[in-house]
Design an enzyme around this catalytic site. Structure first.
Site, PDB file in Angstrom:
ATOM      1  N   GLU A 142       0.807  -1.230   0.000  1.00  0.00           N
ATOM      2  CA  GLU A 142       0.000   0.000   0.000  1.00  0.00           C
ATOM      3  C   GLU A 142       0.835   1.273   0.000  1.00  0.00           C
ATOM      4  OE1 GLU A 142      -0.218  -2.407   2.382  1.00  0.00           O
ATOM      5  OE2 GLU A 142      -0.586  -1.541   4.363  1.00  0.00           O
ATOM      6  N   ASN A 143       2.140   1.160   0.215  1.00  0.00           N
ATOM      7  CA  ASN A 143       2.980   2.350   0.081  1.00  0.00           C
ATOM      8  C   ASN A 143       3.336   2.649  -1.371  1.00  0.00           C
ATOM      9  OD1 ASN A 143       4.443  -0.089   0.473  1.00  0.00           O
ATOM     10  ND2 ASN A 143       6.331   1.067   0.727  1.00  0.00           N
TER      11      ASN A 143
END
Lengths: 216, 228, 216, 228
Positions: free
Chosen positions: A47-48
């Site tokens: 998700e980064n």
């Protein structure tokens, strides 16, 4: 140690995952999954800002600006793509990730889960937990059956703060696999040498089961 | 016309009490040189909007140790025990927002959007006090846009105009933070001639970038090392 | 033809624009501006996804996928960047464009403008007009003083549908330059051999002026 | 696993009455081959969400001529006099949305956001019937997210996984349309081996793309020419 149980859970979840699926793996047990995929290829989302996360690089090739959501060094698979955090969560919240495999503090018998905060302790971290719960197409919970102090993690009602109204689809522990359907928890499979009666004793949640105890 | 500043120069664009939007995820894509500059300044009472507050004495954690902060808005502060302690001691106000909501709120701040309805956090403690609306049968909560006085971001390469590209997942929050600050200062590893970055590969167009500061840090053996 | 007047308006607006500004040029008179910039360099934004728009290419180099918002072939300046429509309008609406130079159907004496629809006709196009009105830091209106049938385009009250509540900052016609300040229209400069009295006669809007008629 | 379809195959993923999200700005970045495929099909009662409806007999204008459409949602239809006439005759419903609002509404549709407050169009005819809210002293109107059944987009290059890059301003609405359709079909000029497109240059990650169709068109002397 419970590493044996943790690996057992990870291996069982691998059976649920399909070739080519887009999967986000939460911290804890879910991070063990890539080691037990065998021939199965998944597309892992971090998700980064990465789709197509590969394994840990050799020490000499570590780039501190190529890390997982757990902040560990990673690599990129062929076909990977990079994007910013707003586009990453657009992808998650918009329903484009097939499966999120998440650890939990608790999951209740309707499938609602708690995985970010402990009541009475300082609540200073949520990260992407709620976005994944709200957005992934399918949610698989990976958890030990009981907490460190022996409390059931599969409960009638959450006593920990909820991560959202969206229900999990499946929960896998070292003892059993349950699915959630229309607010009801159903035993799918027993994974240890435990009887249904014994399973009921160590499970706070109420669950349905058929005559053989399994295979709904 | 030049946007390039020395580390000693950029601090003058920040005032006591400012709200700073800071890029980075953990230590990755974090403007360490700019943080050092603020730590060495007399600035105080700053509010930080950033996913994390670094670690104890690292990244944004330095500003906490130096008592520069009164408030932090972000998604995950648990990795900095100093932040947890400061909050327990009542010395640091904390506003916790889900990570995706944080990214989207800052994007909206930079995009002329006042607020948005998200399904993240509906029915949770983090939705308390927030307006709820049912749209097409689904429950959403209203989140307001976030803007800041100054954005501090970290990019990999800039040209002299201020066009930016990022290093892998060092991109993270930086492009959205770059859009929502009144003044935007970018720390970069490298500066190239205009035209070297391709129009199709530029992630942050130079319209968003006011100043550029060269980074004092290099990556070595899995950590960020000060190079000077 | 009124091409002479149109060029005159474009040239006068060039005086208002500063070196290095980020500018979006609407259709009509504003598109003449690049030809009269002289040594002044602007960074032109095209709302279909380009910052750093350059002049028309030679016929042999036309790429139908490198066009302006007016759908004419263009080139890219050094330092140009490409993005999608959502990011382009984020840039516009978010207040990152210094100046929008817009044609209008009408502008009223408070600076509110109408530039997308004619009442009684089919209203089937708005494009990016309202986004530019709502979002640009400064709005300069470029317009002939009167419409084709002789009606004043600077009016007391709009009779055409408004493009938004945001007011213009400046309007330039072939006869005069006006600025808008706190809901009032003020004569800044006369551009033709017209008297203030004559200007008042052909201007529907009421405007303030000082003893010399100009230079507020 | 293969996503590549022939032009004759993709139409089966579309049903009568579907809402189609179609990329393109004017004729640029418009999926002409996919449009031809629909024109040759028996599909009807389609709703189109697209910035324009092409020109008379060109681009999406073909679908209007072939009586495939019942409704169009977009920002600028005036360049297609057929669309204007169909609207006057009551044969085509039209919903007009400012261009930036259209792009943002589709982005929200793909991003799990139910709606957003924009300052564009406040106080105008296009705000009629829309909820207004004052946020931090500024007036905004609520716009709902837009989703579609099938997205038809045009990219320049795809790899076999479906990662996409675009040709200059042919990008326009395509990346957002790619996020908001239940099924996404991309027409492309060229298909390359996986790994040829760099992770940092990919604009649309393959998670968004279900099928790929090779374009029948090439650009020649300033127009799009059918190559077969």
């Amino acid at each position: 140690m419970n590493q044996f149980e943790r690996i057992k859970i990870a291996k069982r979840i691998v059976q649920e995952l399909k070739q080519g699926q887009f999967v986000n793996l939460g911290v804890g047990i879910p991070t063990l999954i890539p080691d037990y995929l065998g021939e199965k290829k998944l597309v892992l989302q971090s998700e980064n800002g990465l789709l197509g996360m590969g394994p840990t690089p050799p020490a000499a090739e570590v780039n501190m600006d190529l890390i997982s959501a757990s902040k560990a060094p990673i690599t990129m698979e062929i076909g990977a793509s990079l994007f910013d955090s707003s586009n990453s969560f657009a992808m998650i919240r918009g329903g484009h990730i097939d499966v999120a495999v998440l650890g939990v503090l608790q999951v209740d018998q309707t499938g609602e889960l708690a995985n970010w905060a402990v009541p009475g302790q300082t609540i200073l971290g949520v990260g992407g937990a709620m976005d994944l719960v709200a957005g992934a197409k399918e949610i698989i919970v990976a958890t030990l059956h009981s907490s460190k102090n022996g409390d059931p993690k599969l409960v009638k009602e959450l006593t920990f703060p909820s991560s959202g109204i969206r229900k999990a689809d499946l929960v896998v522990t070292e003892h059993a696999v349950f699915k959630f359907e229309e607010g009801t928890m159903k035993l799918v499979e027993i994974l240890s040498d435990i009887s249904v009666e014994e399973l009921k004793e160590i499970t706070g949640a109420e669950f349905e089961y058929n005559s053989e105890g399994t295979d709904f | 016309m030049g946007k390039l500043l020395k580390q000693s120069e950029f601090v003058k664009f920040i005032k006591d009490g400012d709200k700073l939007l800071v890029g980075g995820f953990g230590m990755s894509g974090t403007p360490l040189t700019l943080i050092d500059g603020i730590a060495a300044s007399s600035l105080k009472n700053l509010t930080i909007v950033s996913n994390n507050l670094g670690e104890p004495g690292k990244g944004l954690g330095i500003l906490l140790q130096e008592n520069k902060l009164i408030k932090a808005i972000g998604s995950y502060f648990t990795t900095n025990r100093d932040a947890v302690q400061a909050w327990v001691d009542g010395e640091l106000e904390i506003e916790l927002i889900p990570q995706g909501t944080l990214a989207e709120a800052v994007r909206c701040g930079g995009a002329g959007i006042g607020g948005f309805y998200t399904k993240t956090a509906v029915g949770t403690k983090l939705a308390e006090g927030k307006e709820e609306k049912v749209i097409d049968g689904e429950r959403f909560i209203l989140e307001k846009a976030i803007k800041g006085d100054v954005s501090l971001i970290k990019a990999h390469i800039a040209d002299h105009l201020g066009n930016l590209v990022y290093d892998h997942t060092g991109r993270n929050f930086n492009p959205v933070m770059a859009t929502a600050g009144t003044i935007v200062i970018a720390e970069v590893d490298e500066i190239v001639e205009n035209g070297v970055l391709l129009p199709s590969e530029i992630v942050t167009p130079h319209v968003y970038v006011d100043y550029i500061v060269k980074s004092n840090y290099v990556k070595k053996a899995g950590v960020f090392v000060e190079s000077v």
